[in-house]
Design a protein around this motif. Sequence first.
Motif, PDB file in Angstrom:
ATOM      1  N   PHE A 112       0.821  -1.199   0.000  1.00 57.54           N
ATOM      2  CA  PHE A 112       0.000   0.000   0.000  1.00 57.54           C
ATOM      3  C   PHE A 112       0.862   1.260   0.000  1.00 57.54           C
ATOM      4  O   PHE A 112       2.041   1.233   0.367  1.00 57.54           O
ATOM      5  N   ALA A 113       0.253   2.366  -0.400  1.00 59.56           N
ATOM      6  CA  ALA A 113       0.988   3.622  -0.509  1.00 59.56           C
ATOM      7  C   ALA A 113       1.638   4.011   0.820  1.00 59.56           C
ATOM      8  O   ALA A 113       2.766   4.514   0.845  1.00 59.56           O
ATOM      9  N   ASP A 114       0.940   3.789   1.940  1.00 57.96           N
ATOM     10  CA  ASP A 114       1.505   4.143   3.241  1.00 57.96           C
ATOM     11  C   ASP A 114       2.766   3.349   3.546  1.00 57.96           C
ATOM     12  O   ASP A 114       3.615   3.808   4.321  1.00 57.96           O
ATOM     13  N   ASP A 115       2.897   2.165   2.962  1.00 55.63           N
ATOM     14  CA  ASP A 115       4.087   1.346   3.176  1.00 55.63           C
ATOM     15  C   ASP A 115       5.336   1.986   2.582  1.00 55.63           C
ATOM     16  O   ASP A 115       6.460   1.637   2.962  1.00 55.63           O
ATOM     17  N   LEU A 116       5.149   2.901   1.628  1.00 57.90           N
ATOM     18  CA  LEU A 116       6.272   3.439   0.870  1.00 57.90           C
ATOM     19  C   LEU A 116       6.831   4.750   1.433  1.00 57.90           C
ATOM     20  O   LEU A 116       7.862   5.231   0.960  1.00 57.90           O
ATOM     21  N   LYS A 117       6.182   5.312   2.443  1.00 61.84           N
ATOM     22  CA  LYS A 117       6.557   6.651   2.898  1.00 61.84           C
ATOM     23  C   LYS A 117       8.017   6.726   3.314  1.00 61.84           C
ATOM     24  O   LYS A 117       8.764   7.615   2.886  1.00 61.84           O
ATOM     25  N   GLU A 174      -3.518   2.451  -6.596  1.00 62.76           N
ATOM     26  CA  GLU A 174      -3.394   3.614  -5.725  1.00 62.76           C
ATOM     27  C   GLU A 174      -1.944   3.810  -5.285  1.00 62.76           C
ATOM     28  O   GLU A 174      -1.477   4.948  -5.142  1.00 62.76           O
ATOM     29  N   THR A 175      -1.233   2.732  -5.093  1.00 58.29           N
ATOM     30  CA  THR A 175       0.186   2.810  -4.735  1.00 58.29           C
ATOM     31  C   THR A 175       0.983   3.393  -5.895  1.00 58.29           C
ATOM     32  O   THR A 175       1.869   4.231  -5.699  1.00 58.29           O
ATOM     33  N   ARG A 184      -0.211   5.385  -8.224  1.00 60.94           N
ATOM     34  CA  ARG A 184      -0.592   6.805  -8.375  1.00 60.94           C
ATOM     35  C   ARG A 184       0.134   7.684  -7.368  1.00 60.94           C
ATOM     36  O   ARG A 184       0.724   8.717  -7.734  1.00 60.94           O
ATOM     37  N   LYS A 185       0.102   7.296  -6.113  1.00 61.77           N
ATOM     38  CA  LYS A 185       0.705   8.143  -5.077  1.00 61.77           C
ATOM     39  C   LYS A 185       2.229   8.181  -5.211  1.00 61.77           C
ATOM     40  O   LYS A 185       2.855   9.211  -4.931  1.00 61.77           O
ATOM     41  N   THR A 186       2.822   7.087  -5.653  1.00 62.66           N
ATOM     42  CA  THR A 186       4.267   7.082  -5.874  1.00 62.66           C
ATOM     43  C   THR A 186       4.623   8.016  -7.020  1.00 62.66           C
ATOM     44  O   THR A 186       5.605   8.774  -6.952  1.00 62.66           O
ATOM     45  N   GLU A 243       2.911  10.625  -7.998  1.00 55.67           N
ATOM     46  CA  GLU A 243       2.715  11.993  -7.517  1.00 55.67           C
ATOM     47  C   GLU A 243       3.920  12.455  -6.696  1.00 55.67           C
ATOM     48  O   GLU A 243       4.394  13.592  -6.839  1.00 55.67           O
TER      49      GLU A 243
END
Length: 307
Positions: free
Chosen positions: A120-125, A146-147, A149-151, A153
């Motif tokens: 998930f995107a939160d995993d990548l912060k 979603e992962t 997309r957020k990456t 961005e």
Amino acid sequence: MNHPEIIVVGSTNMDMVVKADHIPVPGETVIAGSFFMNPGGKGANQAVAIARLGGSVAFVSKLGNDVFGKQSSQLFDEEGIDTRFLLSDPEFPSGVALITVDKEGENSIVVAAGANANLFADDLKDALNALKKAQLILMQLEIPMETVRKTAEFARANGIKVILNPAPFSESLSKDVLKHIDVITPNQTEAEMLSGVKITTMEDAEKAARIIHDMGIPDVIITMGPEGAVLFSGGVVTRIPATRVTAVDTTAAGDVFNGALAVALSEARTLEAAVAFACDAAAISVTRMGAQSSIPYRNEMIVRMIK
């Protein structure tokens, strides 16, 4: 540790490969000639390709807490990949891919995503904040959209170029994702799905590339297998031919192409030269069985005397 130039965000699988005379149709049973297991997954393959071809790479992925996950993690370390940001999923198993390869080297693949679906995107912060000095981020679509997309961005906000390999193609690949992509690398089938153009010739591929470019992506590279690739950049279409080889297994050829492309771009090669380098690396890979087992090393890149 030195800051890697390239970040790969993507999947890790264990490939279970059967070599058969032909790929079965529904309801058919085929007696296979051989079976073997080989580490794979589009993200993992691309990270290994980058490392073997001389690139500096960090890999962000989620593995199962199982034997496949432990084996993959060890192999990444052995390849010289920055594995600080590999994650372990306590619930889901590692991803697996069931692959049938026919006598012509063509393949059919079914993937069980496992832990990849939980990246998930939160995993990548933490990973992205630690790696924001990288030049390039390379992604595929075996992880949640979603992962991706957020990456993308994050990359745009931090001046990091994004290469997207839209494989396997997903209908959820939206303009919200594409507007943050700098380079997209669909194969013939994926380009058809993106553009709506049926591609049977190089002229068709050129038309599709223009349509995909008009979606807001500056550089479009459509890979055409043994025909090479079509590049659309700066309003100009360029055809880059492939080196002719006898294919025995096309598994991971696209991943090798993308990894090689990222390496060449990180070395400040022109886009056309980078695509030629990538075509050569992919040509070597299809002469060998397996996914990561087929990936060439930098010292093998003598097809066009590119070193």
